[in-house]
Motif scaffolding. Structure first.
Motif, PDB file in Angstrom:
ATOM      1  N   TYR A 115       0.819  -1.216   0.000  1.00  0.00           N
ATOM      2  CA  TYR A 115       0.000   0.000   0.000  1.00  0.00           C
ATOM      3  C   TYR A 115       0.848   1.260   0.000  1.00  0.00           C
ATOM      4  CZ  TYR A 115       0.530  -1.058   5.029  1.00  0.00           C
ATOM      5  OH  TYR A 115       1.020  -1.405   6.264  1.00  0.00           O
ATOM      6  N   PHE A 116       2.146   1.123   0.200  1.00  0.00           N
ATOM      7  CA  PHE A 116       3.019   2.292   0.094  1.00  0.00           C
ATOM      8  C   PHE A 116       3.337   2.643  -1.359  1.00  0.00           C
ATOM      9  CE2 PHE A 116       4.382   1.189   4.530  1.00  0.00           C
ATOM     10  CZ  PHE A 116       3.904   2.350   5.108  1.00  0.00           C
ATOM     11  N   VAL A 117       3.088   1.711  -2.276  1.00  0.00           N
ATOM     12  CA  VAL A 117       3.359   2.002  -3.687  1.00  0.00           C
ATOM     13  C   VAL A 117       2.092   1.963  -4.545  1.00  0.00           C
ATOM     14  CG1 VAL A 117       5.755   1.235  -3.588  1.00  0.00           C
ATOM     15  CG2 VAL A 117       3.968  -0.419  -4.147  1.00  0.00           C
ATOM     16  N   PHE A 118       1.061   1.269  -4.070  1.00  0.00           N
ATOM     17  CA  PHE A 118      -0.227   1.267  -4.777  1.00  0.00           C
ATOM     18  C   PHE A 118      -1.256   1.929  -3.865  1.00  0.00           C
ATOM     19  CE2 PHE A 118       1.699  -2.881  -6.235  1.00  0.00           C
ATOM     20  CZ  PHE A 118       2.123  -2.393  -7.465  1.00  0.00           C
ATOM     21  N   ASN A 119      -1.551   3.176  -4.128  1.00  0.00           N
ATOM     22  CA  ASN A 119      -2.462   3.889  -3.241  1.00  0.00           C
ATOM     23  C   ASN A 119      -3.267   4.900  -4.033  1.00  0.00           C
ATOM     24  OD1 ASN A 119      -3.381   5.808  -0.972  1.00  0.00           O
ATOM     25  ND2 ASN A 119      -2.383   4.134   0.141  1.00  0.00           N
ATOM     26  N   ARG A 120      -4.550   4.962  -3.741  1.00  0.00           N
ATOM     27  CA  ARG A 120      -5.424   5.879  -4.482  1.00  0.00           C
ATOM     28  C   ARG A 120      -5.299   7.313  -4.002  1.00  0.00           C
ATOM     29  NH1 ARG A 120     -10.884   6.234  -1.846  1.00  0.00           N
ATOM     30  NH2 ARG A 120     -10.733   5.122   0.141  1.00  0.00           N
ATOM     31  N   ARG A 121      -4.547   7.525  -2.925  1.00  0.00           N
ATOM     32  CA  ARG A 121      -4.323   8.884  -2.425  1.00  0.00           C
ATOM     33  C   ARG A 121      -2.830   9.201  -2.522  1.00  0.00           C
ATOM     34  NH1 ARG A 121      -7.647   8.653   3.178  1.00  0.00           N
ATOM     35  NH2 ARG A 121      -6.736   6.579   3.193  1.00  0.00           N
ATOM     36  N   PRO A 122      -2.377   9.565  -3.698  1.00  0.00           N
ATOM     37  CA  PRO A 122      -0.933   9.807  -3.862  1.00  0.00           C
ATOM     38  C   PRO A 122      -0.480  11.001  -3.038  1.00  0.00           C
ATOM     39  CG  PRO A 122      -2.145  10.552  -5.793  1.00  0.00           C
ATOM     40  CD  PRO A 122      -3.119   9.824  -4.929  1.00  0.00           C
ATOM     41  N   GLY A 123       0.768  10.953  -2.640  1.00  0.00           N
ATOM     42  CA  GLY A 123       1.346  12.024  -1.855  1.00  0.00           C
ATOM     43  C   GLY A 123       2.827  11.785  -1.709  1.00  0.00           C
ATOM     44  N   PRO A 124       3.492  12.579  -0.885  1.00  0.00           N
ATOM     45  CA  PRO A 124       4.954  12.445  -0.735  1.00  0.00           C
ATOM     46  C   PRO A 124       5.389  11.050  -0.291  1.00  0.00           C
ATOM     47  CG  PRO A 124       4.174  14.496   0.229  1.00  0.00           C
ATOM     48  CD  PRO A 124       2.954  13.709  -0.120  1.00  0.00           C
ATOM     49  N   TYR A 179      -6.711  -6.967  -8.603  1.00  0.00           N
ATOM     50  CA  TYR A 179      -5.501  -6.786  -9.394  1.00  0.00           C
ATOM     51  C   TYR A 179      -5.457  -5.423 -10.091  1.00  0.00           C
ATOM     52  CZ  TYR A 179      -4.727 -11.734  -8.573  1.00  0.00           C
ATOM     53  OH  TYR A 179      -4.522 -12.950  -7.976  1.00  0.00           O
ATOM     54  N   ASP A 180      -6.576  -4.719 -10.077  1.00  0.00           N
ATOM     55  CA  ASP A 180      -6.589  -3.372 -10.634  1.00  0.00           C
ATOM     56  C   ASP A 180      -5.738  -2.400  -9.818  1.00  0.00           C
ATOM     57  OD1 ASP A 180      -8.216  -4.126 -12.678  1.00  0.00           O
ATOM     58  OD2 ASP A 180     -10.079  -3.471 -11.726  1.00  0.00           O
ATOM     59  N   LYS A 181      -5.274  -2.837  -8.635  1.00  0.00           N
ATOM     60  CA  LYS A 181      -4.407  -1.955  -7.851  1.00  0.00           C
ATOM     61  C   LYS A 181      -3.139  -1.609  -8.633  1.00  0.00           C
ATOM     62  CE  LYS A 181      -1.997  -5.674  -5.324  1.00  0.00           C
ATOM     63  NZ  LYS A 181      -1.720  -6.242  -3.995  1.00  0.00           N
ATOM     64  N   LEU A 182      -2.726  -2.473  -9.552  1.00  0.00           N
ATOM     65  CA  LEU A 182      -1.539  -2.184 -10.356  1.00  0.00           C
ATOM     66  C   LEU A 182      -1.723  -0.920 -11.183  1.00  0.00           C
ATOM     67  CD1 LEU A 182      -0.711  -5.794 -11.592  1.00  0.00           C
ATOM     68  CD2 LEU A 182       0.450  -4.521  -9.779  1.00  0.00           C
ATOM     69  N   SER A 183      -2.974  -0.619 -11.547  1.00  0.00           N
ATOM     70  CA  SER A 183      -3.235   0.583 -12.347  1.00  0.00           C
ATOM     71  C   SER A 183      -3.030   1.857 -11.548  1.00  0.00           C
ATOM     72  CB  SER A 183      -4.661   0.547 -12.901  1.00  0.00           C
ATOM     73  OG  SER A 183      -5.615   0.645 -11.849  1.00  0.00           O
ATOM     74  N   LEU A 184      -2.931   1.735 -10.223  1.00  0.00           N
ATOM     75  CA  LEU A 184      -2.667   2.911  -9.406  1.00  0.00           C
ATOM     76  C   LEU A 184      -1.229   3.404  -9.589  1.00  0.00           C
ATOM     77  CD1 LEU A 184      -4.475   1.763  -6.124  1.00  0.00           C
ATOM     78  CD2 LEU A 184      -5.313   3.380  -7.836  1.00  0.00           C
ATOM     79  N   ALA A 189       3.311   3.198 -14.309  1.00  0.00           N
ATOM     80  CA  ALA A 189       4.681   2.908 -14.750  1.00  0.00           C
ATOM     81  C   ALA A 189       5.082   1.492 -14.365  1.00  0.00           C
ATOM     82  CB  ALA A 189       5.654   3.925 -14.157  1.00  0.00           C
ATOM     83  N   PHE A 190       4.709   1.052 -13.162  1.00  0.00           N
ATOM     84  CA  PHE A 190       5.059  -0.308 -12.755  1.00  0.00           C
ATOM     85  C   PHE A 190       4.234  -1.326 -13.528  1.00  0.00           C
ATOM     86  CE2 PHE A 190       4.437  -4.158 -10.287  1.00  0.00           C
ATOM     87  CZ  PHE A 190       5.751  -4.532 -10.073  1.00  0.00           C
ATOM     88  N   ALA A 191       2.948  -1.023 -13.750  1.00  0.00           N
ATOM     89  CA  ALA A 191       2.111  -1.946 -14.522  1.00  0.00           C
ATOM     90  C   ALA A 191       2.689  -2.162 -15.911  1.00  0.00           C
ATOM     91  CB  ALA A 191       0.691  -1.396 -14.604  1.00  0.00           C
TER      92      ALA A 191
END
Length: 518
Positions: free
Chosen positions: A432-441, A476-481, A484-486
């Protein structure tokens, strides 16, 4: 210091009796039989669950220790948010008891033993049976949550705070200053596992100092003992961070990552309230509240302190916003201790209060075998671990060490690597530190750190797991968050296996195993 000024009241118009009448002898025999009955079911629970496997958070956190022992540094190479007090607990358990499933089961039993002993010490002046009643019910309540909650961080915090309370009550009852050393140490160390207990640690030290001031005695001795205990706890953790060379990184990351993690949950408050306890627990709490109001025993120092412990447990549960069973343990432990003391004090009252107390104690006694049998029969599916183990063995087994990567929030993937003794390619612990719907620092920096480690050591196999909150709620749609990694995964890896498993513990779990195309 006078015990009666600090403790619960004696029955109205009564004084302690030095001789036992016939009714009193019968009462003691009944209480002794009740205690033996409760202890029998405690033994039944331990015997039937001695085989419990290492699952859920325990192996996941122990896997971080495995990574550290193989060269990875916390807060530098390992991307996650746990505080150093948690690491040291796992270091101690693994160092003294070993890396087996049995070692962690022994640790869990020791924890409930420490909690039970502290409860008995606290309840001792009121009723020895009250402490046993509360201790057994808590142990069995914990057991009914299942093997996934063994040795959890909040269980350790509950144990430390109850020991701190037991020592503080010795200060209040006997006027000795030296137990303040253990008050400060235990409560202070609890704050190195999670920061939430820090205000409680300071409060308990302050209460011990104020108790001496009320008796017109010098406050310096309890103050110095209390502060020394706090200092020792923090020095142990600080020494670990300095030894690892990550003190500065810890201070920076905990300032950023811990608040981010603390507010990941967005569960509905009503849902969290309904999952904060069980109907049986709420029944006991309501009965204790009725008796407390009738006996007016909230006026004592000790009752107020127990109510403060309950308030802390409630705050801790809701502040963490996750709604997981083990987050309830401080609240459950303090509440059951308070219930036991109130019930057994009310047994000495006259009229309706005595009958309410008889019903409450009887209800608790009936709950004991129900909790114990639930604990003994509650399953925990390990289909995921068995399936992934077979797939990884087919891909090379031990040869994958240092070349496999888990992308998961849930613990199953890390559990497999822990059992197979396989190093990860990177230090990412929770996705959840790399796939998160609330991006931030925090998310941006975590992605950069993970990407840098990935480029330096591209894994031969990547396991993407779904089935647990928060990031996995997207499947598995978390990858779309993280597009670049997807894209990277699609360009360099092919799907090797797609496994789905039946729902258990109110969730479905699955994984997709990818291998490099080259």
């Amino acid at each position: 210091m006078a015990t009666t000024s600090n403790s619960f009241p004696l029955p109205s118009g009564a004084a302690p009796s030095t001789t036992a009448s016939r009714p009193e002898t019968v009462r003691r025999a009944v209480l002794a039989a009740m205690c033996l009955f409760l202890l029998f079911w405690l033994g039944y629970f331990i015997d039937k669950t001695w085989h419990w496997s290492l699952v859920n958070d325990a192996p996941q956190l122990s896997y971080l220790i495995f990574l550290m022992k193989h060269g990875m540094k916390p807060y530098r190479d390992i991307i996650e948010m746990n505080m150093p007090g948690t690491y040291l607990v796992h270091f101690a358990v693994l160092g003294m008891l070993g890396w087996s499933d049995l070692a962690w089961r022994v640790f869990d039993v020791l924890l409930i033993g420490v909690i039970g002993t502290a409860m008995v010490v606290i309840a001792w002046p009121y009723s020895r049976a009250a402490g046993i009643f509360s201790a057994v019910l808590f142990a069995l309540f914990h057991g009914r949550d299942g093997m996934g909650e063994t040795g959890e961080r909040d269980l350790v915090i509950a144990a430390l705070l109850l020991v701190a309370y037991a020592c503080l009550f010795q200060v209040l009852r006997h006027g000795r200053a030296w137990p303040m050393l253990f008050v400060g140490f235990c409560a202070g160390y609890a704050a190195t596992i999670k920061p939430i207990p820090l205000p409680m640690a300071l409060l308990l030290v302050a209460v011990g100092v104020l108790a001496f001031r009320r008796e017109a005695r010098s406050i310096w001795s309890p103050l110095l003992f209390g502060l020394a205990g706090l200092a020792i706890a923090f020095a142990i953790v600080g020494g670990f961070l300095v030894h690892e060379g990550v003190l500065g990184l810890f201070l920076r990351e905990e300032h950023e990552m811990l608040p981010f993690y603390a507010h990941l949950g967005d569960f509905d408050p009503h849902w969290m309230l309904m999952n904060s306890s069980t109907s049986s627990f709420r029944t006991l709490a309501v009965l204790a509240l009725v008796l407390t109001m009738a006996m007016r025993c909230w006026r004592s120092w000790e009752e107020r302190l127990l109510l403060t412990g309950i308030a802390f447990g409630i705050f801790s549960y809701f502040y963490q916003q996750k709604g997981t069973p083990y987050h309830r343990y401080p609240m459950i432990a303090f509440t059951l201790l308070w219930c036991g003391i109130v019930f057994f004090q009310a047994l000495r009252q006259r009229g309706w209060m005595r009958w309410v107390a008889v019903g409450a104690v009887g209800y608790g006694v009936v709950l004991a075998p129900l909790y114990a049998r639930t604990a003994a029969k509650r399953p925990w599916s390990q289909d995921y671990e068995e399936g992934l183990t077979r797939d990884l063995n087919a891909l090379g087994g031990a040869g994958l060490s240092g070349h496999v990567q888990c992308l998961a929030t849930s613990a199953e993937c890390d559990t497999v690597l822990y059992r197979m003794k396989l190093m990860q390619a990177t230090g990412l612990a929770y996705d959840y530190f790399v796939f998160n719907r609330r991006p931030g620092p925090v998310v941006t920096e975590s992605q950069q750190r993970f990407w840098s480690q990935l480029e330096q050591n591209p894994p031969r196999a990547i396991v993407v797991t779904v089935g647990l909150y928060p990031s996995d709620r997207f499947g598995y749609d978390k990858l779309s968050l993280w597009p670049a990694f997807a894209d990277y995964l699609g360009a360099h890896y092919r799907l090797y296996a797609d496994r789905q498993f039946p729902m258990f513990e109110q969730r479905a779990i699955a994984y997709r195993l990818y291998v490099r195309k080259d």
